[in-house]
Write an enzyme that holds these catalytic residues in place. Structure first.
Site, mmCIF file in Angstrom:
data_model
loop_
_atom_site.group_PDB
_atom_site.id
_atom_site.type_symbol
_atom_site.label_atom_id
_atom_site.label_comp_id
_atom_site.label_asym_id
_atom_site.label_seq_id
_atom_site.Cartn_x
_atom_site.Cartn_y
_atom_site.Cartn_z
ATOM 1 N N PRO A 2 -39.312 -11.170 31.953
ATOM 2 C CA PRO A 2 -38.965 -11.452 30.601
ATOM 3 C C PRO A 2 -39.496 -10.404 29.669
ATOM 4 O O PRO A 2 -40.706 -10.190 29.596
ATOM 5 C CB PRO A 2 -39.640 -12.782 30.366
ATOM 6 N N GLU A 3 -38.606 -9.762 29.044
ATOM 7 C CA GLU A 3 -38.958 -8.846 27.961
ATOM 8 C C GLU A 3 -38.574 -9.541 26.657
ATOM 9 O O GLU A 3 -38.177 -10.705 26.684
ATOM 10 C CB GLU A 3 -38.212 -7.515 28.132
#
Length: 294
Positions: A2-3
């Site tokens: 997850p960015e």
DNA sequence: ATAGGCGCCTGCTGGC
DNA sequence: TGCCAGCAGGCGCCTA
């Protein structure tokens, strides 16, 4: 995983379902995440109402009544989702928060356990934590002056700078490569050698790529799902990430993969040539070998 | 101070 | 078919 776009999607999904609810019970697994669970603060969350759900960089912040803050990082494989209370527990579930009403539970699942859960007893302490980590500004809040200064003050290549959470908060390996492609700049280019035009193109590319990815609800490669279990769509729009050997969407030449800043890095050698300063006549091929070699 | 390398974890894939 | 190396979206610690 997850960015920024994935974390933003999770937060947007969870916010309307969590705000106003009260945490009635908490269970944690016996496995530690990046840090062990703390018996000291877990009770602080119980019985309190959730007043806000927000994001800072890749961090998810649940604000609770009485200035309490529950903060999560998803690491590489973390998932924060609402589940029907009766739904069977998936393997690697490390936290279950029961909510008032009882029909749904907030669950944190993390296969590799690179994720992290923290508690702060006040907004001030939370801000101090970010300050101590030197967490940089949100990419959307950055002006050209700050950006140029950051590029000028380091000896690192642009890929490494984009991954540095102290420069910009929220960018990871995928969006760094996609932004560099969009800006048509070689990832190994030294930040301080960037021209004014390149610096401006990159700053704009970062926000464009992030906004587009948020609009597509993030990228799902393996593990990522949003707060209600849906996959993202942006992986269908990757132009270089994970596409080694495939044709560049712009010039049709093959995408290359190299290792930079310890990470797989994908780029198009024709569209993102690496020219040494004041040597633009030199062929891009020659200069790349020189910069990428040992 | 700063940049690069390694380790933390588990699961999957591809090559032999 | 089975085994094993290599790889994966992050980050923090250590060293030079």
């Amino acid at each position: 995983m997850p960015e920024l776009p994935e974390v933003e999607t999770v937060v947007r999904e969870l916010r309307p379902q969590l705000v106003g609810r009260r945490i009635t019970a908490l269970e944690v697994s016996r496995h530690r995440l990046r840090r062990p669970w703390s018996a000291d603060w877990l009770p602080q969350l119980i019985g309190r109402r959730i007043t806000a759900v927000r994001r800072r960089g890749k961090w998810i912040i649940l604000e609770l009544a009485d200035d309490q803050h529950f903060v999560l990082h998803l690491g590489m494989t973390g998932q924060l989702r609402l589940h029907p209370a009766l739904e069977q527990l998936a393997a690697h579930t490390h936290l279950i928060a029961r909510l008032d009403g009882g029909r749904k539970q907030l669950r944190f699942r993390d296969v590799r356990r690179f994720g992290c859960a923290l508690w702060f007893g006040s907004r001030k302490l939370l801000e101090e934590f970010f300050k101590e980590a030197r967490l940089g500004p949100e990419p959307f809040a950055v002006d050209s002056r700050y950006w140029r200064q950051q590029l000028a003050r380091t000896k690192r290549c642009l890929k490494a700078v984009l991954l540095d959470q102290r420069v910009l908060a929220g960018i990871g390996n995928i969006y760094a490569d996609e932004a560099l492609f969009q800006a048509r700049i070689h990832p190994a280019k030294l930040a301080k050698d960037s021209s004014g035009a390149e610096s401006a193109r990159l700053r704009q590319a970062v926000t464009q790529v992030l906004n587009r990815a948020i609009a597509r609800r993030g990228s799902s490669i393996r593990d990522y799902v949003d707060g209600s279990g849906r996959q993202g769509e942006y992986q269908k729009e990757f132009r270089v990430y994970g596409r080694a050997g495939q044709p560049c969407p712009r010039c049709r030449g093959p995408i290359e993969r190299i290792r930079l800043a310890g990470r797989s890095t994908y780029f198009c050698p024709r569209c993102q040539p690496l020219r040494l300063k004041k040597e633009s006549a030199r062929s891009s091929d020659t200069s790349q070998k020189r910069a990428i070699g040992p």
